[in-house]
Design an enzyme around this catalytic site. Structure first.
Site, PDB file in Angstrom:
ATOM      1  N   SER A   1       0.856  -1.184   0.000  1.00 39.33           N
ATOM      2  CA  SER A   1       0.000   0.000   0.000  1.00 39.33           C
ATOM      3  C   SER A   1       0.898   1.243   0.000  1.00 39.33           C
ATOM      4  O   SER A   1       1.726   1.386  -0.892  1.00 39.33           O
ATOM      5  CB  SER A   1      -0.959  -0.032   1.183  1.00 39.33           C
ATOM      6  OG  SER A   1      -2.010   0.896   1.019  1.00 39.33           O
TER       7      SER A   1
ATOM      8  N   ASP B   1      -8.437  -5.366  -5.927  1.00 35.29           N
ATOM      9  CA  ASP B   1      -8.076  -4.273  -5.019  1.00 35.29           C
ATOM     10  C   ASP B   1      -8.966  -3.063  -5.283  1.00 35.29           C
ATOM     11  O   ASP B   1      -8.956  -2.492  -6.368  1.00 35.29           O
ATOM     12  CB  ASP B   1      -6.613  -3.897  -5.233  1.00 35.29           C
ATOM     13  CG  ASP B   1      -6.053  -3.049  -4.104  1.00 35.29           C
ATOM     14  OD1 ASP B   1      -6.815  -2.246  -3.526  1.00 35.29           O
ATOM     15  OD2 ASP B   1      -4.854  -3.187  -3.806  1.00 35.29           O
TER      16      ASP B   1
ATOM     17  N   HIS C   1      -7.135  -5.688  -1.505  1.00 37.03           N
ATOM     18  CA  HIS C   1      -6.058  -4.843  -0.983  1.00 37.03           C
ATOM     19  C   HIS C   1      -5.387  -5.480   0.230  1.00 37.03           C
ATOM     20  O   HIS C   1      -4.163  -5.486   0.337  1.00 37.03           O
ATOM     21  CB  HIS C   1      -6.611  -3.465  -0.621  1.00 37.03           C
ATOM     22  CG  HIS C   1      -5.542  -2.457  -0.346  1.00 37.03           C
ATOM     23  ND1 HIS C   1      -4.688  -2.000  -1.319  1.00 37.03           N
ATOM     24  CD2 HIS C   1      -5.181  -1.819   0.810  1.00 37.03           C
ATOM     25  CE1 HIS C   1      -3.845  -1.126  -0.800  1.00 37.03           C
ATOM     26  NE2 HIS C   1      -4.112  -1.012   0.495  1.00 37.03           N
TER      27      HIS C   1
END
Length: 213
Positions: free
Chosen positions: A77, A165, A197
């Site tokens: 991320s 995601d 994600h």
């Protein structure tokens, strides 16, 4: 806004079990240290938040804890962005780079958020406050977008991204792969077909660990 804790961490344990030292610095902008500390990370992508990582690594080297030039940077991320930023902004520091679900083009990332959430949404306003305004700050955002600096990369890069995601679209890793391929850089892109994600299917989780190792 998140941080690393003194808790069991699968990724850290997988790496440590294979003989790697694992260092997880809580750079400025991390949660849990007060609002003022979190605020220090506003609009500091590729800037102060990034140099905190550089300084932390240099501190380890200076104190004889690690060998200079013998580290890999890995994150997911925002951490994936930081890993890609390291590859492009400090290309001589790390031996390899692993970026999971990392934003690579901040203007395109923010435009996607605006389209998904709406320009008046609290989510989009948060990201503008955190990263910048793609309409007003495009030049500054492009200057810290790894996909726009792929020609600077000197080490192998592993990209990992879940197909589903909904936080960072897989397009961001596709853009990075395309830019690196165009620049004739060494890149491997692993698409996790049954993952989002943070969610991983058991098969994808095992594949991710094996690819990292």
């Amino acid at each position: 806004e998140t941080r690393d804790y003194y808790l069991f961490d699968w990724r850290a344990q997988v790496l440590a079990s294979h003989g790697y030292q694992v260092f997880q610095p809580n750079f400025r902008g991390s949660s849990g240290f007060g609002k003022a500390f979190a605020d220090l990370g506003r609009r500091q992508w590729g800037k102060a938040m990034q140099t905190d990582l550089d300084d932390a690594y240099e501190h380890l080297v200076a104190n004889g804890i690690v060998d200079a030039g013998n580290a890999c940077i890995f994150g997911e991320s925002y951490g994936g962005y930081a890993a890609l930023a390291a590859a492009t902004m400090t290309p001589d520091t790390y031996k390899c780079v692993i970026a999971g679900a990392g934003p690579s083009d901040l203007v395109k990332m923010l435009k996607w958020e605006r389209k998904e959430e709406g320009g008046d949404s609290e989510t989009y306003k948060y990201w503008v406050k955190q990263i910048g305004d793609p309409r007003k700050d495009a030049d500054a955002l492009n200057a810290v977008s790894p996909a726009r600096m792929a020609d600077r990369i000197k080490v192998p890069v592993l990209l990992i991204h879940g197909e589903d995601d909904g936080v960072v679209p897989i397009k961001q890793s596709e853009l990075m792969e395309k830019a690196m391929t165009k620049a004739n850089k060494e890149v491997r892109f692993v698409r996790l077909e049954e993952s989002g994600h943070t969610y991983r299917s058991e098969a994808d989780e095992k594949r991710e660990y094996l690819e990292i190792l």
